[in-house]
Design a protein around this motif. Structure first.
Motif, PDB file in Angstrom:
ATOM      1  N   VAL A 116       0.848  -1.183   0.000  1.00  0.00           N
ATOM      2  CA  VAL A 116       0.000   0.000   0.000  1.00  0.00           C
ATOM      3  C   VAL A 116       0.891   1.243   0.000  1.00  0.00           C
ATOM      4  O   VAL A 116       1.839   1.330   0.784  1.00  0.00           O
ATOM      5  CB  VAL A 116      -0.914  -0.008   1.231  1.00  0.00           C
ATOM      6  CG1 VAL A 116      -1.708   1.264   1.371  1.00  0.00           C
ATOM      7  CG2 VAL A 116      -1.853  -1.223   1.180  1.00  0.00           C
ATOM      8  N   ALA A 117       0.568   2.220  -0.868  1.00  0.00           N
ATOM      9  CA  ALA A 117       1.408   3.400  -1.039  1.00  0.00           C
ATOM     10  C   ALA A 117       0.853   4.584  -0.263  1.00  0.00           C
ATOM     11  O   ALA A 117      -0.266   4.556   0.247  1.00  0.00           O
ATOM     12  CB  ALA A 117       1.495   3.748  -2.522  1.00  0.00           C
ATOM     13  N   LEU A 118       1.681   5.639  -0.188  1.00  0.00           N
ATOM     14  CA  LEU A 118       1.187   6.913   0.327  1.00  0.00           C
ATOM     15  C   LEU A 118       0.383   7.586  -0.772  1.00  0.00           C
ATOM     16  O   LEU A 118       0.765   7.544  -1.946  1.00  0.00           O
ATOM     17  CB  LEU A 118       2.350   7.799   0.774  1.00  0.00           C
ATOM     18  CG  LEU A 118       3.063   7.335   2.051  1.00  0.00           C
ATOM     19  CD1 LEU A 118       4.289   8.202   2.309  1.00  0.00           C
ATOM     20  CD2 LEU A 118       2.117   7.389   3.241  1.00  0.00           C
ATOM     21  N   GLY A 119      -0.708   8.242  -0.409  1.00  0.00           N
ATOM     22  CA  GLY A 119      -1.658   8.740  -1.389  1.00  0.00           C
ATOM     23  C   GLY A 119      -1.414  10.142  -1.885  1.00  0.00           C
ATOM     24  O   GLY A 119      -0.278  10.580  -2.043  1.00  0.00           O
ATOM     25  N   ILE A 120      -2.490  10.877  -2.100  1.00  0.00           N
ATOM     26  CA  ILE A 120      -2.441  12.148  -2.810  1.00  0.00           C
ATOM     27  C   ILE A 120      -1.721  13.223  -2.000  1.00  0.00           C
ATOM     28  O   ILE A 120      -1.726  13.211  -0.766  1.00  0.00           O
ATOM     29  CB  ILE A 120      -3.862  12.604  -3.181  1.00  0.00           C
ATOM     30  CG1 ILE A 120      -4.719  12.800  -1.933  1.00  0.00           C
ATOM     31  CG2 ILE A 120      -4.512  11.593  -4.118  1.00  0.00           C
ATOM     32  CD1 ILE A 120      -6.096  13.351  -2.227  1.00  0.00           C
TER      33      ILE A 120
END
Length: 264
Positions: free
Chosen positions: A238-242
């Motif tokens: 899971v990545a870091l978002g906006i």
């Protein structure tokens, strides 16, 4: 005759009232004394021999005979106690999946489940489930969802709050991200024990460089070396978002983060 019956009832009531009651501390009143024992779970995940036998068993009764170990019917979604291959971990959180591979008891039952633990601004990057429709339920926090089902379809975007649910049709490209500075937990159910998952960006850039370049419009300045650098820049899910969320929460996208610290 009526007085005799009434007297009997009064006497019975008095005996009942006088009967000693069980105290809360009595072992006979302790619910734990009658509960099944806690057993170790996830012990036969990735057991290829067992999975093959379950898949070829002629009936459900035959499958149940094969699932004869303590814990065969319990899956543990705890982040610190998952089985190999069931997790996706990145800077933004993790997801833990119970499928026919990681939880063999699901074979033949037409269902699977993933639990997502998204830290502040965490994003479950765009992906598809090849063989299943997803029902996504928010158990904690908020979740922003976005999906497009196929060419020509209008994209759908929603913000879900606690105890709300979204549906992602089978094969639709979709994404979920946490828009807040607190943790979000979601539960995703599937109508296939092997729903499959394909992350779009990660797999797109795994194609041949000339294919990637042509798909992006044949930009002359984009060569094989550039594409290799793009591959290295795509974060693990899971990545870091906006960026707007990261700025709001004071999170540096490039800072090193320990996934275990997110849910300590």
């Amino acid at each position: 005759m009526h007085l005799t019956a009434l007297s009997s009832l009064i006497l019975l009531a008095g005996v009942t009232t006088a009967a000693p009651s069980k105290r809360a501390g009595d072992s006979s009143a302790d619910i734990n004394a009658v509960l099944p024992p806690v057993v170790k779970v996830n012990t036969r995940a990735d057991n290829v021999d067992l999975i093959a036998k379950l898949m070829t068993a002629p009936t459900q009764a035959d499958r149940l005979k094969l699932l004869d170990q303590p814990g065969d019917f319990v899956f543990d979604f705890n982040v610190d106690d998952t089985v190999a291959g069931s997790e996706a971990k990145g800077k933004g959180g993790s997801t833990v999946a119970a499928t026919s591979k990681t939880f063999p008891a699901l074979v033949g039952n037409g269902a699977a489940m993933t639990v997502g633990f998204l830290g502040p601004c965490g994003m479950n990057t765009p992906h598809v489930h090849n063989r299943a429709t997803e029902l996504n339920f928010v158990a904690q926090g908020r979740l922003v969802t976005n999906f497009v089902e196929e060419n020509g379809a209008t994209p759908v975007s929603n913000t879900l709050t606690k105890f709300q649910m979204a549906v992602f049709p089978q094969g639709a490209i979709h994404v979920e991200f946490n828009p807040d500075c607190t943790d979000t937990v979601f539960v995703a159910g599937f109508n296939n024990a092997d729903p499959g998952v394909q992350t779009i960006a990660q797999n797109f850039f795994s194609l041949r460089p000339d294919i990637v370049s042509s798909t992006l419009g044949g930009v002359q300045s984009l060569n094989g070396a550039d594409i290799e650098s793009f591959r290295g820049m795509i974060p693990a899910n899971v990545a870091l978002g906006i960026d707007t969320c990261l700025n709001k929460c004071g999170i540096n996208r490039n800072a090193k983060r320990d996934i275990n610290e997110l849910f300590a």
